[in-house]
Design a protein around this motif. Structure first.
Motif, PDB file in Angstrom:
ATOM      1  N   LYS A  70       0.796  -1.231   0.000  1.00 39.22           N
ATOM      2  CA  LYS A  70       0.000   0.000   0.000  1.00 39.22           C
ATOM      3  C   LYS A  70       0.827   1.279   0.000  1.00 39.22           C
ATOM      4  CE  LYS A  70      -3.930  -2.213   2.274  1.00 39.22           C
ATOM      5  NZ  LYS A  70      -4.880  -2.173   3.418  1.00 39.22           N
ATOM      6  N   ASP A  71       2.104   1.179   0.343  1.00 29.54           N
ATOM      7  CA  ASP A  71       2.913   2.381   0.469  1.00 29.54           C
ATOM      8  C   ASP A  71       3.835   2.545  -0.732  1.00 29.54           C
ATOM      9  OD1 ASP A  71       3.909   4.693   1.586  1.00 29.54           O
ATOM     10  OD2 ASP A  71       5.371   3.654   2.852  1.00 29.54           O
ATOM     11  N   VAL A  72       3.248   2.615  -1.933  1.00 29.41           N
ATOM     12  CA  VAL A  72       4.027   2.811  -3.153  1.00 29.41           C
ATOM     13  C   VAL A  72       3.490   4.036  -3.888  1.00 29.41           C
ATOM     14  CG1 VAL A  72       4.446   0.335  -3.334  1.00 29.41           C
ATOM     15  CG2 VAL A  72       2.554   1.346  -4.611  1.00 29.41           C
ATOM     16  N   ARG A  73       4.196   4.412  -4.947  1.00 30.32           N
ATOM     17  CA  ARG A  73       3.762   5.545  -5.770  1.00 30.32           C
ATOM     18  C   ARG A  73       3.815   5.138  -7.235  1.00 30.32           C
ATOM     19  NH1 ARG A  73       3.085   9.902  -2.798  1.00 30.32           N
ATOM     20  NH2 ARG A  73       2.979  11.302  -4.588  1.00 30.32           N
ATOM     21  N   ILE A  74       2.906   5.664  -8.033  1.00 32.04           N
ATOM     22  CA  ILE A  74       2.904   5.417  -9.471  1.00 32.04           C
ATOM     23  C   ILE A  74       3.321   6.694 -10.188  1.00 32.04           C
ATOM     24  CG2 ILE A  74       0.430   5.974  -9.700  1.00 32.04           C
ATOM     25  CD1 ILE A  74       0.342   3.890 -11.981  1.00 32.04           C
ATOM     26  N   ARG A  75       4.142   6.550 -11.221  1.00 30.83           N
ATOM     27  CA  ARG A  75       4.605   7.688 -12.012  1.00 30.83           C
ATOM     28  C   ARG A  75       4.350   7.394 -13.485  1.00 30.83           C
ATOM     29  NH1 ARG A  75       9.401   7.721 -10.434  1.00 30.83           N
ATOM     30  NH2 ARG A  75      10.719   7.475 -12.284  1.00 30.83           N
ATOM     31  N   PHE A  76       3.724   8.330 -14.189  1.00 31.66           N
ATOM     32  CA  PHE A  76       3.378   8.139 -15.594  1.00 31.66           C
ATOM     33  C   PHE A  76       3.311   9.499 -16.277  1.00 31.66           C
ATOM     34  CE2 PHE A  76      -0.470   8.656 -13.180  1.00 31.66           C
ATOM     35  CZ  PHE A  76      -1.263   9.485 -13.946  1.00 31.66           C
ATOM     36  N   ASN A  77       3.251   9.465 -17.610  1.00 32.76           N
ATOM     37  CA  ASN A  77       3.184  10.688 -18.397  1.00 32.76           C
ATOM     38  C   ASN A  77       1.785  10.877 -18.966  1.00 32.76           C
ATOM     39  OD1 ASN A  77       5.967  11.044 -17.991  1.00 32.76           O
ATOM     40  ND2 ASN A  77       6.466   9.840 -19.817  1.00 32.76           N
ATOM     41  N   THR A  78       1.336  12.123 -19.030  1.00 29.07           N
ATOM     42  CA  THR A  78       0.051  12.443 -19.634  1.00 29.07           C
ATOM     43  C   THR A  78       0.223  12.670 -21.132  1.00 29.07           C
ATOM     44  OG1 THR A  78       0.317  14.815 -19.221  1.00 29.07           O
ATOM     45  CG2 THR A  78      -0.725  13.494 -17.483  1.00 29.07           C
ATOM     46  N   ASN A  79      -0.886  12.800 -21.841  1.00 24.74           N
ATOM     47  CA  ASN A  79      -0.815  13.015 -23.290  1.00 24.74           C
ATOM     48  C   ASN A  79      -0.161  14.336 -23.662  1.00 24.74           C
ATOM     49  OD1 ASN A  79      -2.081  10.553 -23.824  1.00 24.74           O
ATOM     50  ND2 ASN A  79      -4.139  11.469 -23.789  1.00 24.74           N
ATOM     51  N   ASP A  80      -0.199  15.305 -22.754  1.00 26.37           N
ATOM     52  CA  ASP A  80       0.438  16.590 -23.036  1.00 26.37           C
ATOM     53  C   ASP A  80       1.843  16.664 -22.433  1.00 26.37           C
ATOM     54  OD1 ASP A  80      -0.450  16.582 -20.447  1.00 26.37           O
ATOM     55  OD2 ASP A  80      -1.323  18.590 -20.494  1.00 26.37           O
ATOM     56  N   ARG A  81       2.487  15.496 -22.256  1.00 30.77           N
ATOM     57  CA  ARG A  81       3.886  15.376 -21.869  1.00 30.77           C
ATOM     58  C   ARG A  81       4.167  15.945 -20.483  1.00 30.77           C
ATOM     59  NH1 ARG A  81       6.929  13.684 -26.082  1.00 30.77           N
ATOM     60  NH2 ARG A  81       8.829  14.164 -24.902  1.00 30.77           N
ATOM     61  N   LYS A  82       3.227  15.779 -19.577  1.00 29.47           N
ATOM     62  CA  LYS A  82       3.474  16.124 -18.188  1.00 29.47           C
ATOM     63  C   LYS A  82       3.611  14.841 -17.390  1.00 29.47           C
ATOM     64  CE  LYS A  82       1.004  20.536 -18.281  1.00 29.47           C
ATOM     65  NZ  LYS A  82      -0.123  21.328 -17.710  1.00 29.47           N
ATOM     66  N   GLN A  83       4.532  14.835 -16.439  1.00 32.83           N
ATOM     67  CA  GLN A  83       4.712  13.651 -15.618  1.00 32.83           C
ATOM     68  C   GLN A  83       3.947  13.798 -14.313  1.00 32.83           C
ATOM     69  OE1 GLN A  83       8.634  11.853 -13.845  1.00 32.83           O
ATOM     70  NE2 GLN A  83       8.382  11.085 -15.944  1.00 32.83           N
ATOM     71  N   VAL A  84       3.178  12.764 -13.979  1.00 30.12           N
ATOM     72  CA  VAL A  84       2.327  12.761 -12.785  1.00 30.12           C
ATOM     73  C   VAL A  84       2.815  11.666 -11.848  1.00 30.12           C
ATOM     74  CG1 VAL A  84      -0.006  12.420 -11.900  1.00 30.12           C
ATOM     75  CG2 VAL A  84       0.344  13.631 -14.072  1.00 30.12           C
ATOM     76  N   GLU A  85       2.865  11.977 -10.554  1.00 30.03           N
ATOM     77  CA  GLU A  85       3.214  10.980  -9.551  1.00 30.03           C
ATOM     78  C   GLU A  85       2.192  11.050  -8.433  1.00 30.03           C
ATOM     79  OE1 GLU A  85       6.838  10.200  -6.416  1.00 30.03           O
ATOM     80  OE2 GLU A  85       7.357  10.626  -8.513  1.00 30.03           O
ATOM     81  N   SER A  86       1.673   9.902  -8.025  1.00 30.21           N
ATOM     82  CA  SER A  86       0.670   9.885  -6.961  1.00 30.21           C
ATOM     83  C   SER A  86       0.797   8.599  -6.154  1.00 30.21           C
ATOM     84  CB  SER A  86      -0.744  10.013  -7.544  1.00 30.21           C
ATOM     85  OG  SER A  86      -1.077   8.854  -8.297  1.00 30.21           O
ATOM     86  N   SER A  87       0.185   8.588  -4.970  1.00 32.35           N
ATOM     87  CA  SER A  87       0.205   7.401  -4.120  1.00 32.35           C
ATOM     88  C   SER A  87      -0.632   6.288  -4.758  1.00 32.35           C
ATOM     89  CB  SER A  87      -0.329   7.741  -2.730  1.00 32.35           C
ATOM     90  OG  SER A  87      -1.652   8.243  -2.821  1.00 32.35           O
ATOM     91  N   ALA A  88      -0.294   5.040  -4.429  1.00 31.62           N
ATOM     92  CA  ALA A  88      -0.995   3.909  -5.044  1.00 31.62           C
ATOM     93  C   ALA A  88      -0.789   2.665  -4.185  1.00 31.62           C
ATOM     94  CB  ALA A  88      -0.472   3.660  -6.456  1.00 31.62           C
ATOM     95  N   SER A  89      -1.556   1.635  -4.517  1.00 26.92           N
ATOM     96  CA  SER A  89      -1.377   0.308  -3.928  1.00 26.92           C
ATOM     97  C   SER A  89      -1.083  -0.678  -5.057  1.00 26.92           C
ATOM     98  CB  SER A  89      -2.638  -0.134  -3.177  1.00 26.92           C
ATOM     99  OG  SER A  89      -2.865   0.664  -2.033  1.00 26.92           O
ATOM    100  N   LEU A  90      -0.096  -1.513  -4.849  1.00 24.41           N
ATOM    101  CA  LEU A  90       0.266  -2.549  -5.814  1.00 24.41           C
ATOM    102  C   LEU A  90      -0.216  -3.885  -5.264  1.00 24.41           C
ATOM    103  CD1 LEU A  90       1.859  -3.594  -8.317  1.00 24.41           C
ATOM    104  CD2 LEU A  90       3.869  -3.704  -6.818  1.00 24.41           C
TER     105      LEU A  90
END
Length: 307
Positions: A30-50
């Protein structure tokens, strides 16, 4: 200063193999983070559960930003790379430009070869003393069907995640050796004092492998340091600067085959310029998919040397 031999990274997909667990279970981190890129080339990072759900045979990422479900049978490869966390051991010394040295080749590396020493060997010679996080990237059997992402996790979770992933996906786990440059004397770089003008390009060219040249790709991730966007990170190859980045940009260059302080006789090589305090950078060699993810959320650096 010894020179390094750069070797090409090769991505190979092994035959899919499953190791069935003795008991089906649902394992959550539960204490992980996901990082990905949006279609307009912005990088987003947020909390997540794997989550590994053996009953449904799915990998789940629960996140308000980017929920994901991947069938076990659709997984071609899982890459576990290091996330570089840089701390300084003392105020007397500063981290300079990193370079990769002392090449060795390691057999049995799933089609790729290692650059540099192992991290245990090299820590005594560097200003880097913490590699505390792992990033996990899942590649599927249908490339392009899913936008790339990485899961960022602490080392305690990472050990358990790797063990679980190996149980499920067997030989389709790829854990590259840590490849980090260490400090050199800037006086040894003839172009260290050159000045450059850097602008943000409107286009986003993709690096292409050429048969007659070695391709060097370098991305400079954004840094959470006030004023860091004005910094310039130069990439040297012997006596020349071949790329200049700002935080949040990427560059690539073509060089003739041969031996360089930075690179030699390589088809292609991928790096990150990891930013530390005081306008310093440490170079690390990383798997191609990890660097391309950074490029997908970065701007192209257009630069030229000032008179």
């Amino acid at each position: 200063m010894s020179k390094s031999i750069m070797v090409a990274f090769a991505s190979l997909y092994a035959v899919l193999f499953f190791a069935e667990p003795a008991t089906a279970q649902r394992v959550a981190f539960k204490d992980v983070r996901i990082r990905f890129n949006t279609n307009d080339r912005k990088q987003v990072e947020s909390s997540a559960s794997l989550i590994f759900d053996d009953t449904s045979r799915k990998v789940l990422v629960e996140s308000g930003q980017k929920p994901i479900q991947i069938n076990y049978g659709d997984v071609a490869q899982v890459i576990f790379d290091w996330r570089l966390r840089i701390h300084r051991r003392g105020a007397a010394k500063e981290i300079g430009l990193g370079t990769l040295v002392d090449v060795y080749r390691k057999s049995g590396g799933r089609g790729s070869e290692s650059i540099g020493r192992t991290i245990d060997d090299r820590l005594a010679a560097t200003e880097i003393n913490e590699l505390t996080n792992r990033v996990m990237m899942i590649q599927t059997n249908t490339p392009g069907s899913m936008s790339p992402f990485v899961i960022d996790m602490g080392i305690d979770d990472a050990n358990a995640v790797i063990a679980k992933a190996k149980q499920i996906f067997g030989k389709n786990i790829y854990i590259p050796d840590v490849q980090i440059g260490y400090e050199i004397d800037k006086k040894s770089l003839p172009a260290a004092k050159t000045k450059h003008a850097v602008t943000i390009g409107k286009d986003h060219p993709e690096p292409q492998v050429r048969p007659d040249k070695a391709l060097i790709v370098v991305a400079c991730p954004k840094a959470n340091i006030p004023g860091s966007f004005a910094w310039q990170m130069k990439l040297h190859a012997n006596d020349s600067v071949i790329a200049v980045n700002k935080p949040g940009t990427y560059s690539f260059a073509y060089v003739d085959p041969g031996e360089y302080l930075l690179a030699s006789q390589a088809g292609f090589a991928y790096f990150l310029q990891n930013i530390t305090v005081e306008n310093r950078t440490v170079l690390s060699g990383n798997p191609k998919p990890i660097v391309l993810l950074e490029i997908g959320g970065a701007s192209f650096s257009e630069w030229k040397q000032k008179p």
